[in-house]
Enzyme design. Structure first.
Site, PDB file in Angstrom:
ATOM      1  N   HIS A  82     -56.919 -44.054  -2.361  1.00 43.09           N
ATOM      2  CA  HIS A  82     -57.399 -43.176  -1.306  1.00 43.09           C
ATOM      3  C   HIS A  82     -56.284 -42.986  -0.280  1.00 43.09           C
ATOM      4  O   HIS A  82     -55.292 -43.721  -0.264  1.00 43.09           O
ATOM      5  CB  HIS A  82     -58.645 -43.763  -0.656  1.00 43.09           C
ATOM      6  N   GLU A 113     -55.932 -43.560   2.948  1.00 45.04           N
ATOM      7  CA  GLU A 113     -55.601 -44.659   3.848  1.00 45.04           C
ATOM      8  C   GLU A 113     -54.743 -45.708   3.141  1.00 45.04           C
ATOM      9  O   GLU A 113     -53.745 -46.193   3.692  1.00 45.04           O
ATOM     10  CB  GLU A 113     -56.879 -45.319   4.381  1.00 45.04           C
ATOM     11  N   CYS A 124     -63.880 -45.507   3.502  1.00 48.13           N
ATOM     12  CA  CYS A 124     -64.922 -46.042   2.624  1.00 48.13           C
ATOM     13  C   CYS A 124     -64.998 -47.556   2.741  1.00 48.13           C
ATOM     14  O   CYS A 124     -64.037 -48.232   3.109  1.00 48.13           O
ATOM     15  CB  CYS A 124     -64.667 -45.632   1.177  1.00 48.13           C
ATOM     16  N   ALA A 155     -64.487  -8.477  -7.570  1.00 44.07           N
ATOM     17  CA  ALA A 155     -63.391  -7.564  -7.258  1.00 44.07           C
ATOM     18  C   ALA A 155     -63.907  -6.143  -7.459  1.00 44.07           C
ATOM     19  O   ALA A 155     -64.358  -5.801  -8.553  1.00 44.07           O
ATOM     20  CB  ALA A 155     -62.189  -7.828  -8.158  1.00 44.07           C
ATOM     21  N   SER A 213     -62.845  -1.260 -16.603  1.00 44.67           N
ATOM     22  CA  SER A 213     -62.585  -1.954 -15.339  1.00 44.67           C
ATOM     23  C   SER A 213     -61.123  -2.345 -15.144  1.00 44.67           C
ATOM     24  O   SER A 213     -60.793  -3.005 -14.156  1.00 44.67           O
ATOM     25  CB  SER A 213     -63.446  -3.225 -15.265  1.00 44.67           C
ATOM     26  N   ARG A 261     -59.450 -20.404  -9.162  1.00 47.01           N
ATOM     27  CA  ARG A 261     -60.167 -21.129 -10.219  1.00 47.01           C
ATOM     28  C   ARG A 261     -59.842 -22.616 -10.186  1.00 47.01           C
ATOM     29  O   ARG A 261     -60.702 -23.464 -10.429  1.00 47.01           O
ATOM     30  CB  ARG A 261     -59.792 -20.581 -11.592  1.00 47.01           C
ATOM     31  N   ASP A 307     -65.063  -8.066 -22.055  1.00 49.22           N
ATOM     32  CA  ASP A 307     -63.662  -8.209 -21.640  1.00 49.22           C
ATOM     33  C   ASP A 307     -62.833  -9.157 -22.501  1.00 49.22           C
ATOM     34  O   ASP A 307     -61.603  -9.157 -22.414  1.00 49.22           O
ATOM     35  CB  ASP A 307     -63.598  -8.702 -20.186  1.00 49.22           C
ATOM     36  N   GLU A 309     -67.425 -16.031 -12.315  1.00 47.35           N
ATOM     37  CA  GLU A 309     -66.737 -14.766 -12.556  1.00 47.35           C
ATOM     38  C   GLU A 309     -67.544 -14.018 -13.613  1.00 47.35           C
ATOM     39  O   GLU A 309     -67.542 -14.389 -14.783  1.00 47.35           O
ATOM     40  CB  GLU A 309     -65.321 -15.004 -13.062  1.00 47.35           C
ATOM     41  N   GLY A 358     -70.291 -10.185 -14.302  1.00 46.65           N
ATOM     42  CA  GLY A 358     -70.713  -8.860 -13.893  1.00 46.65           C
ATOM     43  C   GLY A 358     -71.836  -8.902 -12.874  1.00 46.65           C
ATOM     44  O   GLY A 358     -72.254  -9.972 -12.418  1.00 46.65           O
TER      45      GLY A 358
END
Length: 347
Positions: free
Chosen positions: A52, A54, A76, A155, A169, A185, A201, A278, A280
């Site tokens: 971690h 720290e 933690c 988009a 598209s 992503r 696609d 991602e 339609g």
């Protein structure tokens, strides 16, 4: 306090270096200063299973007597993949801890602070809490709701179209915008898409985890998306349970569609803490009520065709009050396109 706020910003920047690598753990950065406010060490959580933040910072010091440790998340106090951070903080002689936010994990949630105070350490916080919460919004939802964080990417043209009426598209947005979408992503544990997108696609969608909603098993297993990664296909009635890197999961129907709640609950149980949707308009519209974040790319184009395909499909609405309200976060510019980022639900 201004000093601590500035150092907390540095912790957040350090923490971001672990984006895409720490899940299901949070993003954490750490800065250590001496009694003259000089930075003597920094660290961050690099990867799940590794030290971690720290411990990463403290391991670089022989001792930290009279030093102050700044960290964006409460240290933690339990054993996981690594020992408790509270132990090394106490043992190294830290005199003060500045934390950004309490840990939403029930195993910690204030207990780390209590242990440090009990050891005679001065504990100050929360500091820059809103920024720290935004950094770990995925972790917060995971721990507070036991649910997967859902982000949607779209988009479109200015008039909200993602394809012509016949499905053309390519390409609405520029190469720069599409490259940014690919980067996004990597922030998430998995990509989630629909059979319609795979068929229309044939995208590759490179990622270690991919989720396909394919009710009637219409997709061809030779499609590019099946080439690599762990694939989870949610369907009405799988013919097989597993084939190579692909797992088929029987899914109940709701209104003759795959039950989205079942899908999200199942992927959380599989250890997938966040998904990047991602797809339609049909799937994005169905996912909207479960979404936490929206990435909306807009190209400076107008299709001006009501028969074209829209970003979000759904049921008929009579009143504007039925809109899904968004909280604006930021804008990025990829000339000629822009990306607006929104929270769908407040933290």
């Amino acid at each position: 306090m201004e000093l601590y706020q500035n150092l907390m910003k540095q912790c957040i920047e350090l923490a971001r270096l672990g984006v895409g690598q720490t899940s299901p753990n949070p993003l954490v950065g750490c800065v250590i200063i001496d009694d003259e406010n000089n930075i003597v060490s920094t660290g961050f959580h690099k990867k799940y299973g590794e030290f971690h933040a720290e411990r990463d910072a403290l391991n670089k010091l022989d001792n930290a007597n009279n030093c102050t440790l700044i960290v964006n998340l409460e240290p933690c106090c339990h054993y996981g993949k690594t020992p408790p951070c509270t132990d090394i903080i106490v043992n190294k002689g830290i005199k003060r801890v500045i934390y950004g936010m309490k840990d939403p994990n029930p195993l910690v949630s204030g207990k780390g602070i209590d242990i440090l105070k009990g050891a005679g350490i001065d504990v100050v916080g929360p500091v820059s809490e809103d920024e720290c919460k935004k950094l770990n919004e995925i972790f917060i939802k995971n721990k507070s709701q036991n649910k997967t964080f859902v982000a949607i990417k779209t988009a479109s043209t200015i008039d909200g179209k993602i394809a012509t009426y016949c499905g053309n598209s390519k390409w609405i947005t520029s190469d720069c915008a599409r490259n940014r979408a690919k980067e996004l992503r990597s922030f998430y544990d998995a990509i989630l898409t629909s059979s319609a997108t795979v068929i229309a696609d044939n995208p590759e969608m490179k990622h270690k985890n991919k989720i396909i909603l394919d009710k009637d098993l219409k997709t061809d297993l030779n499609s590019k998306i099946y080439n690599e990664g762990n694939i989870f296909v949610f369907c009405k009635s799988p013919e097989i349970l597993k084939k190579g890197n692909t797992t088929f999961i029987k899914t109940p129907l709701k209104n003759d569609m795959l039950d989205i709640e079942f899908v999200l609950n199942t992927i959380f149980e599989l250890g997938i803490m966040s998904v990047f949707v991602e797809a339609g308009g049909t799937l994005c519209g169905n996912m909207l009520s479960y979404a936490d974040k929206l990435y909306h790319f807009t190209a400076p184009k107008i299709l001006a065709d009501n028969s074209a395909k829209a970003c979000f499909d759904g049921s008929v609405k009579e009143n504007i009050s039925q809109c899904t309200s968004l909280l604006y976060e930021c804008t990025e510019i990829f000339p000629p396109d822009i990306l607006n980022v929104y929270s769908v639900k407040p933290l």
